[in-house]
Design an enzyme around this catalytic site. Structure first.
Site, mmCIF file in Angstrom:
data_model
loop_
_atom_site.group_PDB
_atom_site.id
_atom_site.type_symbol
_atom_site.label_atom_id
_atom_site.label_comp_id
_atom_site.label_asym_id
_atom_site.label_seq_id
_atom_site.Cartn_x
_atom_site.Cartn_y
_atom_site.Cartn_z
ATOM 1 N N LYS A 151 0.845 -1.208 0.000
ATOM 2 C CA LYS A 151 0.000 0.000 0.000
ATOM 3 C C LYS A 151 0.875 1.251 0.000
ATOM 4 O O LYS A 151 0.600 2.226 -0.700
ATOM 5 C CB LYS A 151 -0.948 -0.004 1.206
ATOM 6 C CG LYS A 151 -2.076 -1.021 1.078
ATOM 7 C CD LYS A 151 -2.834 -1.229 2.391
ATOM 8 C CE LYS A 151 -3.795 -2.414 2.247
ATOM 9 N NZ LYS A 151 -4.464 -2.749 3.520
ATOM 10 N N GLN B 220 -4.779 -1.856 9.837
ATOM 11 C CA GLN B 220 -4.609 -3.149 9.167
ATOM 12 C C GLN B 220 -5.118 -4.276 10.069
ATOM 13 O O GLN B 220 -4.770 -4.340 11.243
ATOM 14 C CB GLN B 220 -3.130 -3.351 8.801
ATOM 15 C CG GLN B 220 -2.863 -4.577 7.956
ATOM 16 C CD GLN B 220 -3.491 -4.533 6.558
ATOM 17 O OE1 GLN B 220 -3.633 -3.463 5.975
ATOM 18 N NE2 GLN B 220 -3.876 -5.670 6.042
ATOM 19 N N ASP C 251 -11.289 2.367 4.160
ATOM 20 C CA ASP C 251 -11.571 0.934 4.009
ATOM 21 C C ASP C 251 -13.077 0.684 3.844
ATOM 22 O O ASP C 251 -13.481 -0.385 3.391
ATOM 23 C CB ASP C 251 -11.113 0.167 5.266
ATOM 24 C CG ASP C 251 -9.749 -0.498 5.111
ATOM 25 O OD1 ASP C 251 -9.384 -0.838 3.969
ATOM 26 O OD2 ASP C 251 -9.077 -0.685 6.138
HETATM 27 N N1 GUN Z 1 -6.713 -7.142 6.183
HETATM 28 C C1 GUN Z 1 -6.996 -7.837 5.056
HETATM 29 N N2 GUN Z 1 -7.573 -7.053 4.149
HETATM 30 C C2 GUN Z 1 -7.663 -5.822 4.702
HETATM 31 C C3 GUN Z 1 -8.159 -4.581 4.239
HETATM 32 O O1 GUN Z 1 -8.661 -4.430 3.125
HETATM 33 N N3 GUN Z 1 -8.074 -3.549 5.120
HETATM 34 C C4 GUN Z 1 -7.561 -3.680 6.356
HETATM 35 N N4 GUN Z 1 -7.537 -2.613 7.151
HETATM 36 N N5 GUN Z 1 -7.089 -4.818 6.813
HETATM 37 C C5 GUN Z 1 -7.147 -5.880 5.987
#
Ligand code: GUN
Length: 288
Positions: free
Chosen positions: A52, A96, A119
């Site tokens: 990211k 995350q 998100d």
């Molecule tokens: N863990 C797995 N996929 C995601 C996501 O799209 N966002 C977040 N914050 N954690 C994750």
């Protein structure tokens, strides 16, 4: 059979986003700023966050990763969330997941300001999405819709089977595809679904998001169906890193029957990250 190239599509989207950011900056506005909070040392999470961060750079965004130790308390994490909610320099942030077991994930998600919840995980955003109101659409479903749109996969009036009812993928996907504009007739299948194989075999569009490698077999897929594979399970492999990523679809067996199919890797995965970038750009455009 057309292989849906998520990597290429994500590159095109990245170029579109980077051009828009360059315009923003040329007009004297600050570049979008995404912050990721990473608690502990989960290997997959560290990889996702690093990806990211890299993508933020490629889009011209500002990005910050806040690394917090495994022993971080829920109160400490909530304090950090509150600080980011109020930081005018931050357009959007993500926590995350998964979080260490001693932290209540839902409590943390609910503390995130919906305006910065890129998100799309907060109850306010989920509610707005269900009602078809302005919201941040969760990244994986948003990425899948973008693929269906860019490859002109017909959805109106089509039967769609979504396998897996997670809050992050399956459930929002099922809601979005049934909405006006997409107009599919959706069945959301899960671990308690009776006759799952028969239901999936009737679908024009199959979205596999259950996290079981190779679950979808050729006999579960109708001739000419579109198959979207959301699976990203790490399995041991005889290569330098010792692992590889596999999907929920038995690709070799299923692909010959399909009109369209996404590979793993290179299908949905790259689209998820770019959708997060799109949401962050949107958050930046909405900033006061
Ligand atoms: N863990 C797995 N996929 C995601 C996501 O799209 N966002 C977040 N914050 N954690 C994750």
């Amino acid at each position: 059979m057309t292989i849906i190239d998520g990597k290429l599509t994500a590159q095109q989207l990245r170029a579109e986003i980077a051009a828009e950011v360059a315009e923003m900056v040329a007009a004297g506005q600050a570049a979008p700023h995404l912050v990721a909070i990473l608690v502990g040392n989960n290997g997959a999470s560290m990889t996702y966050v690093a990806n990211k961060e890299k993508m933020c750079g490629e889009c011209g965004f500002r990005s910050t990763v806040l690394r917090m130790p495994e022993e971080t308390t829920e109160e400490q994490l909530l304090a950090e969330v509150e600080r980011l909610n109020n930081d005018p320099e931050v357009d959007g942030f993500i926590v995350q997941l998964p979080l260490p077991k001693h932290i209540d994930e839902q409590r943390v998600i609910e503390a995130i300001s919906p305006r910065k919840d890129v998100d799309g995980f907060t109850p306010i955003n989920v509610g707005a999405m269900v009602l078809g109101l302005e919201c941040f659409v969760p990244a994986t479903p948003a990425g899948i819709l973008e693929l269906l749109k860019r490859y002109n996969v017909p959805t109106a009036g089509k039967k769609c089977a979504v396998i897996g009812r997670s809050n992050i993928v399956g459930r929002p996907m099922s809601i979005l595809l049934s909405q006006k504009g997409w107009d599919a007739t959706v069945t959301l299948c899960h671990s308690r679904t009776a006759n799952l194989a028969e239901t999936v075999a009737e679908a024009d569009i199959v979205i596999a998001a259950l996290g079981i490698p190779g679950f979808v077999k050729a006999n579960m897929v109708k001739e000419g169906a579109t198959v979207i594979d959301v699976g990203i399970t790490r399995v041991e492999a005889d290569n330098a890193r010792g692992w590889k990523v596999v999907g929920d679809v038995d690709y070799a067996e299923v692909a010959p029957k399909c009109s369209y199919i996404t590979p793993v890797p290179g299908g949905v995965g790259p689209m998820t990250i770019i959708s997060l970038m799109k949401n962050t750009l949107l958050a930046a455009k909405r900033r006061k």
